[in-house]
Scaffold this motif. Structure first.
Motif, PDB file in Angstrom:
ATOM      1  N   ASP A  22      46.567  -1.103 -13.399  1.00 17.80           N
ATOM      2  CA  ASP A  22      45.136  -1.332 -13.205  1.00 17.80           C
ATOM      3  C   ASP A  22      44.411   0.011 -13.283  1.00 17.80           C
ATOM      4  O   ASP A  22      45.046   1.066 -13.396  1.00 17.80           O
ATOM      5  CB  ASP A  22      44.866  -2.047 -11.878  1.00 17.80           C
ATOM      6  CG  ASP A  22      45.338  -1.244 -10.672  1.00 17.80           C
ATOM      7  OD1 ASP A  22      45.614  -0.033 -10.812  1.00 17.80           O
ATOM      8  OD2 ASP A  22      45.422  -1.823  -9.579  1.00 17.80           O
ATOM      9  N   PRO A  23      43.075   0.009 -13.243  1.00 19.54           N
ATOM     10  CA  PRO A  23      42.334   1.278 -13.345  1.00 19.54           C
ATOM     11  C   PRO A  23      42.686   2.278 -12.245  1.00 19.54           C
ATOM     12  O   PRO A  23      42.598   3.491 -12.463  1.00 19.54           O
ATOM     13  CB  PRO A  23      40.869   0.834 -13.254  1.00 19.54           C
ATOM     14  CG  PRO A  23      40.872  -0.562 -13.810  1.00 19.54           C
ATOM     15  CD  PRO A  23      42.162  -1.158 -13.320  1.00 19.54           C
ATOM     16  N   GLU A  51      48.442   7.493 -25.935  1.00 25.54           N
ATOM     17  CA  GLU A  51      47.795   6.358 -26.585  1.00 25.54           C
ATOM     18  C   GLU A  51      46.285   6.380 -26.332  1.00 25.54           C
ATOM     19  O   GLU A  51      45.819   6.887 -25.300  1.00 25.54           O
ATOM     20  CB  GLU A  51      48.379   5.031 -26.066  1.00 25.54           C
ATOM     21  CG  GLU A  51      49.817   4.789 -26.477  1.00 25.54           C
ATOM     22  CD  GLU A  51      50.817   5.656 -25.732  1.00 25.54           C
ATOM     23  OE1 GLU A  51      50.418   6.275 -24.717  1.00 25.54           O
ATOM     24  OE2 GLU A  51      51.970   5.741 -26.171  1.00 25.54           O
ATOM     25  N   ASP A  52      45.533   5.811 -27.268  1.00 24.31           N
ATOM     26  CA  ASP A  52      44.081   5.755 -27.106  1.00 24.31           C
ATOM     27  C   ASP A  52      43.694   4.894 -25.904  1.00 24.31           C
ATOM     28  O   ASP A  52      42.774   5.236 -25.168  1.00 24.31           O
ATOM     29  CB  ASP A  52      43.423   5.194 -28.371  1.00 24.31           C
ATOM     30  CG  ASP A  52      43.544   6.155 -29.547  1.00 24.31           C
ATOM     31  OD1 ASP A  52      43.655   7.373 -29.298  1.00 24.31           O
ATOM     32  OD2 ASP A  52      43.548   5.692 -30.693  1.00 24.31           O
ATOM     33  N   ASP A  53      44.395   3.787 -25.710  1.00 25.31           N
ATOM     34  CA  ASP A  53      44.123   2.893 -24.582  1.00 25.31           C
ATOM     35  C   ASP A  53      45.355   2.892 -23.676  1.00 25.31           C
ATOM     36  O   ASP A  53      46.276   2.097 -23.845  1.00 25.31           O
ATOM     37  CB  ASP A  53      43.808   1.481 -25.086  1.00 25.31           C
ATOM     38  CG  ASP A  53      43.285   0.575 -23.983  1.00 25.31           C
ATOM     39  OD1 ASP A  53      43.571   0.852 -22.790  1.00 25.31           O
ATOM     40  OD2 ASP A  53      42.596  -0.414 -24.294  1.00 25.31           O
ATOM     41  N   LEU A  56      46.062  -0.465 -21.643  1.00 21.05           N
ATOM     42  CA  LEU A  56      46.647  -1.531 -22.454  1.00 21.05           C
ATOM     43  C   LEU A  56      48.105  -1.230 -22.773  1.00 21.05           C
ATOM     44  O   LEU A  56      48.965  -2.129 -22.723  1.00 21.05           O
ATOM     45  CB  LEU A  56      45.856  -1.699 -23.746  1.00 21.05           C
ATOM     46  CG  LEU A  56      46.389  -2.750 -24.733  1.00 21.05           C
ATOM     47  CD1 LEU A  56      46.403  -4.132 -24.089  1.00 21.05           C
ATOM     48  CD2 LEU A  56      45.566  -2.756 -26.015  1.00 21.05           C
ATOM     49  N   ASP A  57      48.407   0.007 -23.076  1.00 19.26           N
ATOM     50  CA  ASP A  57      49.787   0.405 -23.376  1.00 19.26           C
ATOM     51  C   ASP A  57      50.697   0.158 -22.169  1.00 19.26           C
ATOM     52  O   ASP A  57      51.812  -0.356 -22.313  1.00 19.26           O
ATOM     53  CB  ASP A  57      49.817   1.876 -23.782  1.00 19.26           C
ATOM     54  CG  ASP A  57      51.230   2.374 -24.053  1.00 19.26           C
ATOM     55  OD1 ASP A  57      51.890   1.832 -24.958  1.00 19.26           O
ATOM     56  OD2 ASP A  57      51.672   3.290 -23.343  1.00 19.26           O
ATOM     57  N   LEU A  58      50.228   0.503 -20.975  1.00 16.47           N
ATOM     58  CA  LEU A  58      51.027   0.295 -19.769  1.00 16.47           C
ATOM     59  C   LEU A  58      51.148  -1.185 -19.435  1.00 16.47           C
ATOM     60  O   LEU A  58      52.210  -1.636 -18.976  1.00 16.47           O
ATOM     61  CB  LEU A  58      50.424   1.065 -18.597  1.00 16.47           C
ATOM     62  CG  LEU A  58      50.508   2.589 -18.692  1.00 16.47           C
ATOM     63  CD1 LEU A  58      49.855   3.235 -17.476  1.00 16.47           C
ATOM     64  CD2 LEU A  58      51.947   3.055 -18.830  1.00 16.47           C
ATOM     65  N   GLU A  59      50.098  -1.938 -19.645  1.00 16.16           N
ATOM     66  CA  GLU A  59      50.170  -3.383 -19.412  1.00 16.16           C
ATOM     67  C   GLU A  59      51.237  -4.021 -20.302  1.00 16.16           C
ATOM     68  O   GLU A  59      52.027  -4.853 -19.852  1.00 16.16           O
ATOM     69  CB  GLU A  59      48.807  -4.031 -19.687  1.00 16.16           C
ATOM     70  CG  GLU A  59      47.760  -3.733 -18.633  1.00 16.16           C
ATOM     71  CD  GLU A  59      46.376  -4.250 -19.029  1.00 16.16           C
ATOM     72  OE1 GLU A  59      45.523  -4.369 -18.147  1.00 16.16           O
ATOM     73  OE2 GLU A  59      46.161  -4.521 -20.228  1.00 16.16           O
ATOM     74  N   THR A  60      51.256  -3.610 -21.565  1.00 16.07           N
ATOM     75  CA  THR A  60      52.248  -4.130 -22.506  1.00 16.07           C
ATOM     76  C   THR A  60      53.659  -3.738 -22.085  1.00 16.07           C
ATOM     77  O   THR A  60      54.578  -4.561 -22.070  1.00 16.07           O
ATOM     78  CB  THR A  60      51.954  -3.620 -23.926  1.00 16.07           C
ATOM     79  OG1 THR A  60      50.623  -3.991 -24.298  1.00 16.07           O
ATOM     80  CG2 THR A  60      52.940  -4.192 -24.933  1.00 16.07           C
ATOM     81  N   GLY A  61      53.826  -2.472 -21.724  1.00 19.48           N
ATOM     82  CA  GLY A  61      55.139  -1.995 -21.298  1.00 19.48           C
ATOM     83  C   GLY A  61      55.608  -2.655 -20.020  1.00 19.48           C
ATOM     84  O   GLY A  61      56.780  -3.035 -19.897  1.00 19.48           O
TER      85      GLY A  61
END
Length: 202
Positions: A22-23, A51-53, A56-61
Motif C-alpha cells: 500500500d502507499p 520500476e516506474d510504478d 503496482l510492481d510490488l502488488e504483482t510480486g
C-alpha cells in the motif's frame, strides 16, 4: 544488542513489508526504513526498485508469491500451514495465536485474514514491544518484563518455528520478487536475533 525502539522499528517495517503493498509501504521505503533495517540486522542493503510504478510492481510480486499463482502459491504467509501436522489452515496453532491477541484485549480488524497471517503476527509483536517501551519509560520494570515474557512465548512457539520454512520457500522460488527475497533474509535474521535475545533476557 538492539534497543527497544530499534526492535519496534523492525517489527513495524516487517509488518508493512509482509502485508499487501500500500502507499504506506512505499512511504516507508522512500524514507529509508529498509536501509535502516538492513543496518540494524547486519544484512545486505535492499534491492533498488527501478520500476516506474513501484506500487503496482510490488502488488504483482506479492500476489504471485503469497496469494495466487497458476500451479499453486509458493509461500502462503499463514503459520498453521507450516505448524500443523496436516498443513491445515486455522488449526490449533491459529487458536493459540488468537488467544495471545485476546489476552492483550486486541481484536482482529476486518480484512478476512486468519489470525496467524504473518503481517498480523508481526504487528502484534510491534504492539508488545511498544508496550514494553512504554513500561520502561515509566520505570515499570514488572510491566516491561510481562511484555517481554509474552514476546518470548509468541516468538519461540508461534512465529520462530515456521519462519525458516516459509522463507526457504521464497528463497528457492525462481520467480520471487527481489524485495521479498531480501525481506525474507531480513525476517529470518531478525527472528533469530529475537529468539536469542529473548531467551537470554528472560
Amino acid at each position: 544488542m538492539l534497543h527497544v525502539s530499534e526492535r519496534k522499528l523492525l517489527y513495524r517495517f516487517l509488518a508493512q513489508l509482509f502485508a499487501y503493498p500500500d502507499p504506506q509501504l512505499i512511504d516507508a521505503l522512500a524514507r529509508g526504513d529498509a536501509e535502516e533495517a538492513a543496518r540494524l540486522t547486519g544484512i545486505e542493503a535492499p534491492p533498488a526498485l527501478l520500476e516506474d510504478d513501484v506500487l503496482l510492481d510490488l502488488e504483482t510480486g506479492f500476489t504471485s508469491q503469497f496469494i495466487n499463482r497458476m500451479g499453486g502459491v509458493p509461500a502462503p504467509p499463514y503459520g498453521s500451514l507450516y505448524l500443523e501436522q496436516d498443513g491445515i489452515l486455522m488449526g490449533q496453532s491459529s487458536l493459540k495465536v488468537l488467544e495471545a491477541y485476546r489476552a492483550e484485549d486486541l481484536a482482529l480488524e476486518g480484512g478476512g485474514e486468519p489470525p496467524d497471517y504473518l503481517a498480523t503476527e508481526l504487528e502484534f509483536l510491534y504492539y508488545l514491544v511498544g508496550q514494553e517501551e512504554e513500561a520502561l519509560a515509566r520505570r515499570d520494570v514488572e510491566g516491561a518484563r510481562d511484555k517481554t515474557v509474552k514476546q518470548r512465548a509468541f516468538v519461540s512457539e508461534l512465529l520462530g518455528p515456521w519462519v525458516p520454512v516459509f522463507c526457504g520457500r521464497v528463497e528457492t522460488d525462481e520467480r520471487a520478487h527481489p524485495l521479498y527475497l531480501w525481506g525474507c533474509r531480513l525476517l529470518e535474521r531478525f527472528c533469530a536475533m529475537e529468539q536469542d535475545w529473548l531467551e537470554r533476557l528472560t
